[in-house]
Every structure is written in C-alpha cells, then in structure tokens.
Design an enzyme around this catalytic site. Structure first.
Site, mmCIF file in Angstrom:
data_model
loop_
_atom_site.group_PDB
_atom_site.id
_atom_site.type_symbol
_atom_site.label_atom_id
_atom_site.label_comp_id
_atom_site.label_asym_id
_atom_site.label_seq_id
_atom_site.Cartn_x
_atom_site.Cartn_y
_atom_site.Cartn_z
ATOM 1 N N ASP A 78 0.906 -1.183 -0.018
ATOM 2 C CA ASP A 78 -0.081 -0.174 0.089
ATOM 3 C C ASP A 78 0.806 1.208 0.081
ATOM 4 O O ASP A 78 2.140 1.335 0.209
ATOM 5 C CB ASP A 78 -0.782 -0.055 1.310
ATOM 6 C CG ASP A 78 -0.463 -0.261 2.569
ATOM 7 O OD1 ASP A 78 0.797 -0.348 2.460
ATOM 8 O OD2 ASP A 78 -1.150 -0.809 3.403
ATOM 9 N N ASN A 147 -7.042 -2.646 14.357
ATOM 10 C CA ASN A 147 -8.387 -3.053 14.035
ATOM 11 C C ASN A 147 -8.592 -4.092 12.882
ATOM 12 O O ASN A 147 -9.616 -4.312 12.250
ATOM 13 C CB ASN A 147 -9.305 -1.753 13.195
ATOM 14 C CG ASN A 147 -8.681 -1.380 11.787
ATOM 15 O OD1 ASN A 147 -7.613 -1.825 11.499
ATOM 16 N ND2 ASN A 147 -8.736 -0.028 11.269
ATOM 17 N N HIS A 149 -6.797 -4.713 10.108
ATOM 18 C CA HIS A 149 -6.795 -4.400 8.742
ATOM 19 C C HIS A 149 -5.408 -5.124 8.352
ATOM 20 O O HIS A 149 -4.384 -5.249 8.903
ATOM 21 C CB HIS A 149 -6.711 -2.863 8.336
ATOM 22 C CG HIS A 149 -5.364 -2.111 8.766
ATOM 23 N ND1 HIS A 149 -5.838 -0.755 9.242
ATOM 24 C CD2 HIS A 149 -4.106 -2.392 9.176
ATOM 25 C CE1 HIS A 149 -4.510 -0.442 9.623
ATOM 26 N NE2 HIS A 149 -3.499 -1.177 9.483
ATOM 27 N N GLU A 154 -9.632 -1.561 5.643
ATOM 28 C CA GLU A 154 -10.353 -1.231 6.637
ATOM 29 C C GLU A 154 -11.497 -2.044 6.924
ATOM 30 O O GLU A 154 -12.100 -2.703 6.103
ATOM 31 C CB GLU A 154 -10.580 0.414 6.631
ATOM 32 C CG GLU A 154 -9.252 1.032 6.724
ATOM 33 C CD GLU A 154 -8.428 1.180 7.711
ATOM 34 O OE1 GLU A 154 -8.177 0.185 8.524
ATOM 35 O OE2 GLU A 154 -7.859 2.359 8.067
HETATM 36 C C1 F6R Z 1 1.764 -1.482 6.153
HETATM 37 C C2 F6R Z 1 0.334 -1.999 6.257
HETATM 38 C C3 F6R Z 1 -0.406 -1.921 7.355
HETATM 39 C C4 F6R Z 1 0.495 -2.144 8.651
HETATM 40 C C5 F6R Z 1 -0.367 -2.047 9.831
HETATM 41 C C6 F6R Z 1 0.508 -2.323 11.164
HETATM 42 O O1 F6R Z 1 2.259 -1.479 4.672
HETATM 43 O O2 F6R Z 1 -0.242 -2.606 5.211
HETATM 44 O O3 F6R Z 1 -1.509 -2.858 7.441
HETATM 45 O O4 F6R Z 1 1.108 -3.466 8.599
HETATM 46 O O5 F6R Z 1 -0.957 -0.790 10.239
HETATM 47 O O6 F6R Z 1 1.337 -1.199 11.391
HETATM 48 P P1 F6R Z 1 2.624 -1.093 12.588
HETATM 49 O O7 F6R Z 1 3.346 -2.344 12.010
HETATM 50 O O8 F6R Z 1 3.181 0.237 12.464
HETATM 51 O O9 F6R Z 1 1.891 -1.314 13.812
#
Ligand code: F6R
Length: 256
Positions: A78, A147, A149, A154
């Site tokens: 992403d 959450n 994702h 989301e």
């Molecule tokens: C990152 C992504 C997100 C993160 C998630 C956890 O490319 O797609 O899904 O993996 O938000 O983020 P952290 O690792 O910062 O807790």
C-alpha cells in the site's frame, strides 16, 4: 534457530519468539526459505514499524553475503494517497531507507502504488494488473492493524477483492499519527492491495509484536471470518506463517 513455541492451526503455523531480534530472525528465515525456492519470483513487502526487525535481519544477511535479492520483483501492500514519493512518510521512502537501499533489489523491479498518480482509480487498476500478471507471487509479508486491517483494508461489509482507493478510519489515522509531527499531517486516504489481491500470494508471512496486537491476533486467527476484521481472511489461505512476540501471542494462547 531454536523456537520459543510453535503452534499448528490447520493451514497456519504460529511461531512465538522471545524479543524483537528473534521475531526478526524467524521472519527473515521464512522469507529466505521462500527466496531459496524461487529466487526470481515476486515478493510483496509491508511497511509500518512491525517488519523493521525482519528488514534489519535481511540487511545483516546481505552484508554477510548470504542473501541475494537481485532476481526478485518487489511489490508493496500500500501507499498513502496523495503523497509525494520524496515525503519521508511515504511508503516509497520507507522501503528505500529501511530495506531497498541496503540490499540488491533491482530498482527497475520495484513496484508500489503511486501516491502521486493524478487518477487514483486508474492507478489501482494498473497496480492490480501488475500484481496479477506476475507468474509467481511467492510470498506476501503482512503486519496487522489494531482494527484487523491487512494492507489498508479497513473494517467494512465485504472483503475488497482488488487494489482499491480507501478512506482511512479514525483509528488508523490515530495509530499512524506517531510517525507524523501532528495528527493533522496524517493522510486520510490510501491505495491498497485488496484482500483478494493479498490472497493470490502462494505464501503469507504475518508478523505482529507488542501487547496492542494481542486481541486482534486472536480475533484474526481463531475468531469468526469477517470483513470487519480483514486479517481473518487468512484462515482461508492455504499457507500462512505467523511470527509473534510473547506480548502479541498472549490472547491467542489464552483462547487455544
Ligand atoms: C503497512 C500496512 C499496515 C500495517 C499495520 C501495522 O504496509 O499495510 O497494514 O502493517 O498498520 O502497522 P505497524 O507495524 O506500524 O503496527
């Protein structure tokens, strides 16, 4: 390496490791095993704080001469939208500084959703076609949002099938504010692989660390399958490895 704990849940192998270095080492070992099997395949990378321990281990292996990434095609889950590639909070920038500047992935073989695209829907279509055109999408690395994702899929009523242009939820904006000077600077949209895109990968490697991920890891791996917890779709994937630290594993271990 020795494993602190290994749990087999049908299609999902869970490793619980002691500390971030061991999590990074285990995750890098899973990545390298897939790379050895398919040195010219496509690999999907993730950003955020979680995979950094793994990227550090990969850089160590590269410096020791035991890792060669010259043949791979690198995709990313992403990117924020809109964002300049040169912005130090862009995922393009993150991947360069945290991994790609330190290993030998060919820059011509890197692709990430373009946060500078004038037409975000057209960019999603381009990116989806690029991922689907790869003949060997070997492994996708994932972190998980509090959450549930994966990518920026989301909570919603249907699993997004393809790369899509999304509004970030308030909880994601709040969680990511730690990387920005102020919460007002966090982009409110992103371009993300869909859950269906992610599920195309032959193997999935999900990493989670810290107590804030404990509840959602249990929900994803042994809770109901629902698009309100996008990561729960992984229960339907045929080959998932999950690497956790003890904090992130706590609720899962309590529910088994
Ligand atoms: C990152 C992504 C997100 C993160 C998630 C956890 O490319 O797609 O899904 O993996 O938000 O983020 P952290 O690792 O910062 O807790």
């Amino acid at each position: 390496m020795t494993t602190a704990q290994r749990i087999d849940l049908n299609n999902i192998t869970v490793y619980v490791e002691e500390g971030l270095d061991a999590v990074g080492e285990r995750a890098a070992e899973v990545f390298c095993a897939a790379l050895d099997e398919a040195p010219t395949a496509s690999f999907g990378f993730a950003t955020g704080s979680t995979p950094v321990c793994m990227y550090q281990d990969l850089i160590k292996r590269y410096n020791a001469g035991t890792l060669d990434m010259s043949g791979i095609k690198a995709f990313n889950l992403d990117e924020y939208y809109p964002i300049q590639k040169t912005n130090d909070q862009s995922y393009e920038y993150f991947m360069s500084t945290e991994l790609f500047n330190h290993v030998n992935v060919d820059p011509a073989n890197r692709d990430i959703p373009n946060g500078e695209a004038a037409d975000p829907e057209a960019e999603c279509a381009r990116y989806e076609a690029a991922v689907r055109a790869t003949d060997n999408y070997k492994l996708q690395i994932l972190g998980i949002g509090e959450n549930g994702h994966i990518g920026f899929n989301e909570p919603t009523d249907t699993f997004p099938a393809k790369t899509n242009h999304v509004d970030l939820t308030a909880s994601t904006i709040e969680a990511n504010a730690r990387f920005f000077d102020s919460i007002d600077d966090v982009p409110t949209q992103a371009l993300t692989m869909g859950v269906g895109t992610i599920m195309q990968a032959e193997k999935i490697l999900l990493i989670a660390t810290g107590p804030k991920k404990s509840q959602i890891i249990a929900d994803c791996l042994v809770g109901g399958i629902t698009p309100h917890v996008a990561g729960s779709a992984l229960q339907l994937h045929r080959d998932v490895t999950v690497v956790l630290d003890a904090d992130a594993a706590q609720e899962l271990l309590a529910r088994l």
